[in-house]
Design a protein around this motif. Structure first.
Motif, mmCIF file in Angstrom:
data_model
loop_
_atom_site.group_PDB
_atom_site.id
_atom_site.type_symbol
_atom_site.label_atom_id
_atom_site.label_comp_id
_atom_site.label_asym_id
_atom_site.label_seq_id
_atom_site.Cartn_x
_atom_site.Cartn_y
_atom_site.Cartn_z
ATOM 1 N N VAL A 72 0.856 -1.187 0.000
ATOM 2 C CA VAL A 72 0.000 0.000 0.000
ATOM 3 C C VAL A 72 0.890 1.235 0.000
ATOM 4 O O VAL A 72 1.868 1.318 0.746
ATOM 5 C CB VAL A 72 -0.936 0.009 1.230
ATOM 6 C CG1 VAL A 72 -1.743 1.295 1.281
ATOM 7 C CG2 VAL A 72 -1.872 -1.187 1.202
ATOM 8 N N LEU A 73 0.538 2.199 -0.851
ATOM 9 C CA LEU A 73 1.264 3.461 -0.961
ATOM 10 C C LEU A 73 0.625 4.509 -0.072
ATOM 11 O O LEU A 73 -0.600 4.683 -0.072
ATOM 12 C CB LEU A 73 1.248 3.944 -2.415
ATOM 13 C CG LEU A 73 1.780 5.357 -2.684
ATOM 14 C CD1 LEU A 73 3.306 5.396 -2.522
ATOM 15 C CD2 LEU A 73 1.371 5.840 -4.072
ATOM 16 N N THR A 117 -3.286 4.034 -1.173
ATOM 17 C CA THR A 117 -3.537 3.457 -2.491
ATOM 18 C C THR A 117 -2.961 2.046 -2.523
ATOM 19 O O THR A 117 -1.751 1.866 -2.327
ATOM 20 C CB THR A 117 -2.887 4.298 -3.614
ATOM 21 O OG1 THR A 117 -3.364 5.637 -3.527
ATOM 22 C CG2 THR A 117 -3.215 3.715 -4.978
ATOM 23 N N ALA A 118 -3.818 1.074 -2.760
ATOM 24 C CA ALA A 118 -3.353 -0.310 -2.834
ATOM 25 C C ALA A 118 -2.530 -0.506 -4.099
ATOM 26 O O ALA A 118 -2.929 -0.084 -5.188
ATOM 27 C CB ALA A 118 -4.544 -1.264 -2.821
ATOM 28 N N ASN A 167 -6.161 -0.981 5.017
ATOM 29 C CA ASN A 167 -5.150 -0.207 4.293
ATOM 30 C C ASN A 167 -5.035 1.201 4.865
ATOM 31 O O ASN A 167 -3.928 1.721 5.073
ATOM 32 C CB ASN A 167 -5.521 -0.109 2.814
ATOM 33 C CG ASN A 167 -5.488 -1.450 2.108
ATOM 34 O OD1 ASN A 167 -5.098 -2.460 2.680
ATOM 35 N ND2 ASN A 167 -5.908 -1.457 0.852
ATOM 36 N N GLU A 168 -6.169 1.831 5.107
ATOM 37 C CA GLU A 168 -6.145 3.217 5.569
ATOM 38 C C GLU A 168 -5.664 3.337 7.010
ATOM 39 O O GLU A 168 -5.009 4.317 7.375
ATOM 40 C CB GLU A 168 -7.528 3.835 5.382
ATOM 41 C CG GLU A 168 -7.884 3.975 3.900
ATOM 42 C CD GLU A 168 -9.134 4.787 3.661
ATOM 43 O OE1 GLU A 168 -9.966 4.867 4.587
ATOM 44 O OE2 GLU A 168 -9.272 5.339 2.563
ATOM 45 N N GLU A 169 -5.970 2.357 7.821
ATOM 46 C CA GLU A 169 -5.424 2.363 9.181
ATOM 47 C C GLU A 169 -3.907 2.247 9.150
ATOM 48 O O GLU A 169 -3.201 2.941 9.900
ATOM 49 C CB GLU A 169 -6.038 1.238 10.000
ATOM 50 C CG GLU A 169 -7.458 1.498 10.450
ATOM 51 C CD GLU A 169 -8.111 0.301 11.120
ATOM 52 O OE1 GLU A 169 -9.075 0.495 11.873
ATOM 53 O OE2 GLU A 169 -7.660 -0.854 10.883
ATOM 54 N N GLU A 179 -13.488 1.434 6.221
ATOM 55 C CA GLU A 179 -13.112 0.082 6.616
ATOM 56 C C GLU A 179 -12.241 -0.597 5.572
ATOM 57 O O GLU A 179 -12.028 -1.805 5.610
ATOM 58 C CB GLU A 179 -14.362 -0.753 6.889
ATOM 59 C CG GLU A 179 -15.168 -0.246 8.066
ATOM 60 C CD GLU A 179 -16.354 -1.124 8.395
ATOM 61 O OE1 GLU A 179 -16.508 -2.164 7.715
ATOM 62 O OE2 GLU A 179 -17.101 -0.800 9.316
ATOM 63 N N GLY A 180 -11.736 0.158 4.611
ATOM 64 C CA GLY A 180 -10.802 -0.419 3.649
ATOM 65 C C GLY A 180 -11.435 -1.411 2.702
ATOM 66 O O GLY A 180 -10.807 -2.391 2.336
#
Length: 614
Positions: A338-339, A351-352, A460-462, A508-509
């Motif tokens: 993940v970026l 960003t995955a 991802n966002e966490e 929640e990704g």
């Protein structure tokens, strides 16, 4: 990695409450109290935890006490050798006392428990219990047919030490767009089945036109390898995958230099070179090994050569060309990259850079059904032939060999009976799916690469928000300098609050092709509650793992790190995490160990230093 090969490690069945636990007989002269228990609510689905108990409550339960014993009729005290998992008895317990079970509200401690207590974790067929006694009393264990295990809890200091045992951090002063990378590993299996690699290859201008004023560029590689059914395949990838890929890239770049009109090889050619390296290595592991075994006619040789073929591993490899500033992520399996990128608001966006490749991924299911028409069970319950979860992997030869090959090896050497659904192998491929991202080092991009042990606990966002939180904390605690590797932090940030997470579109990704964190689903952890996170580590990868395993809830962290294999696999997987920071750092040409964020500096690995890589 969760695999159907050992189904019982993935399916966690909780027994229903036992009315018999109305009282406990304690072989100790001091009063003891069982404070909390988890798993006491009946669950209609074996794979799910009751959502009435949150993660901190459920696993924090395990760290409140220091003693547990179950009294059968005529129970007898057990000596030091009767305490499992290395917990040594500190004296013979002679007197007995009774303590009633108190199902007190979660988070409420019994006020009668002395302040100085030792901690223990009790594992009983899918349930965790805790109790407390004075610190100077012995731990003993009563044996019965219930499968109870008594483990002395790690103290917070011991938990921190274990968490940081394998952490590494490196400062990259080559002026080629990468300033630092952090790595950590936490085993669950014994031995750990994950592996990883980090390599920087200096490329002369004879291979890649370096451009005006430059005589070289860097190829940088980072890889995480999530093994399953053993550690041998992931170890093979650590040793050889980068070399196979670099060899193919070298040929591709040299070929491009023959054309004066080209500065770089075509994007398709670079992708093809990476894929060729992956497929060549897997062919060597899976098929060349069979020919060597049949030629040698030796079971000793077969045991050595076939091991990486019979086990398996996912592979996630990043390739950064410092001249083009392009980052390619090649994914085989369900590890994830993940970026993290700074938005105009000052917050971070996630960003995955890869898609989880399993039998349950719609695109992978469609591909497999197109390649094997008419085979109803090519994927079943999200698994290949109903068995293997990742649809792409190295090794896993039982999904690639023909039935004839498998029968021959089994009759002459060893092996497993082929699946009854095996008709037109191969069903699993090592060919990766590749994404390309233009990196802007001046903007401070970073990439997190991790095996699925992390992604089943955090979105991802966490993950990106946690690294952003960590960066802001480092910027506020690091002295500003005009030079050195600390300046890249100071140039990015002003003082901001670390809670909530500095992330845009915090959800929640639910990214297409990627699974939501299964542990959060099982344990009923509410997402978006950033107050559960904490910043305590100098290593960014360790910071992520700490928050995946409990964050501010030190009891939960201690519980998860105390559990030994194989019990720990019911709660967490092996964890391997890399965090790569892009930016403009020093130009001293060196790659140096960052001692403040590595095991050698904090003494958590017994003074043995960072483990050498073969």
């Amino acid at each position: 990695m969760r695999r159907a090969i050992i189904q019982n490690l993935r399916t966690f069945r909780r027994p229903t409450p036992r009315k018999a636990l109305k009282s406990l007989r304690i072989t100790n002269s001091q009063h003891a109290s069982l404070q909390r228990s988890i798993g006491s609510q009946p669950s209609p689905q074996p794979m799910r935890w009751s959502r009435r108990i949150s993660v901190p409550a459920a696993l924090g339960v395990a760290a409140a006490g220091s003693y547990y014993a179950y009294q059968r009729s005529g129970a007898q005290s057990v000596g030091p050798d009767g305490v499992l998992n290395g917990v040594q008895s500190r004296g013979a317990a002679t007197a007995t006392a009774y303590a009633s079970v108190e199902h007190s509200p979660i988070g409420v401690h019994n006020t009668e428990v002395p302040e100085a207590v030792r901690k223990a974790l009790i594992v009983e067929q899918g349930q965790l219990f805790t109790a407390s006694i004075p610190a100077d009393q012995p731990i003993s264990k009563e044996t019965d047919n219930s499968g109870r295990k008594v483990l002395e809890m790690l103290t917070p200091e011991q938990a921190n030490a274990k968490l940081r045992t394998n952490e590494e951090s490196y400062l990259v002063g080559r002026g080629e767009g990468v300033v630092r990378y952090d790595v950590v590993q936490i085993p669950s299996n014994d031995p750990i089945e994950d592996d990883h690699v980090e390599k920087i290859v200096e490329v002369p201008d004879t291979t890649a036109a370096a451009g005006e004023g430059k005589t070289r560029s860097d190829w940088m590689f980072w890889g995480v390898f999530d093994g399953h059914a053993g550690w041998t395949t992931s170890a093979k990838l650590r040793q050889t995958l980068v070399s196979y890929v670099a060899r193919e890239l070298n040929a591709t770049y040299k070929s491009a230099l023959q054309d004066p009109a080209l500065t770089f090889p075509a994007a398709e050619a670079v992708d093809a070179a990476i894929k060729k390296g992956f497929v060549k290595l897997d062919h060597e592991i899976t098929h060349d090994s069979v020919q060597k075994v049949l030629k040698s006619q030796s079971k000793v040789v077969a045991a050595e050569i076939l091991a990486p073929a019979l086990s398996g591993s996912c592979a996630l490899l990043s390739f950064y060309d410092s001249r083009s500033k392009e980052l390619r992520v090649a994914c085989t399996g369900d590890s994830r990259a993940v970026l993290g990128r700074r938005a105009g608001s000052g917050k971070w966006t996630a960003t995955a850079l890869s898609v989880d490749q399993t039998g349950g991924t719609p695109s992978e299911d469609a591909r497999l059904r197109a390649e094997h028409p008419g085979e109803q069970y090519v994927t079943m319950n999200g698994r290949i032939l109903g068995g293997l979860e990742p649809s792409r992997a190295f090794g896993d030869a039982v999904y690639k060999w023909s039935k004839e090959t498998q029968d021959k090896l089994k009759s002459s050497y060893f092996g497993r009976t082929p699946s009854k659904y095996l008709k037109t192998p191969p069903y699993v491929t090592a060919e990766p799916v590749i994404t390309t991202t233009k990196v802007d080092p001046a903007s401070g991009d970073f990439v997190v690469m991790a095996t699925d042990g992390l992604w089943e606990m955090l979105t991802n966002e966490e993950v990106v928000g946690l690294v952003g939180q960590w960066l802001e904390k480092q910027a506020t605690t690091t002295k500003a300098t005009t030079t050195g590797n600390s300046s890249w932090l100071q140039s990015w940030f002003s003082t901001q609050k670390t809670n909530p997470l500095p992330i845009e579109h915090h959800d929640e990704g639910s990214t297409a092709g990627q699974r939501a964190p299964i542990r959060q689903q099982q344990w009923g952890v509410p997402t978006g509650q950033d107050e559960r996170f904490v910043v305590e580590d100098k290593n960014a990868a360790t910071h992520l793992v700490r928050n995946a395993l409990g964050g501010k809830d030190s009891d939960m962290l201690s519980a998860l790190l105390t559990l030994p294999a194989p019990y720990s696999r019911r709660y967490r997987d092996d964890l391997t995490v890399q965090v790569i920071f892009f930016g403009d750092g020093e130009h001293n040409g060196k790659v140096e160990l960052n001692k403040e964020a590595s095991a050698t500096a904090n003494g958590t690995n017994g003074g043995n230093g960072v483990k050498a890589k073969l």
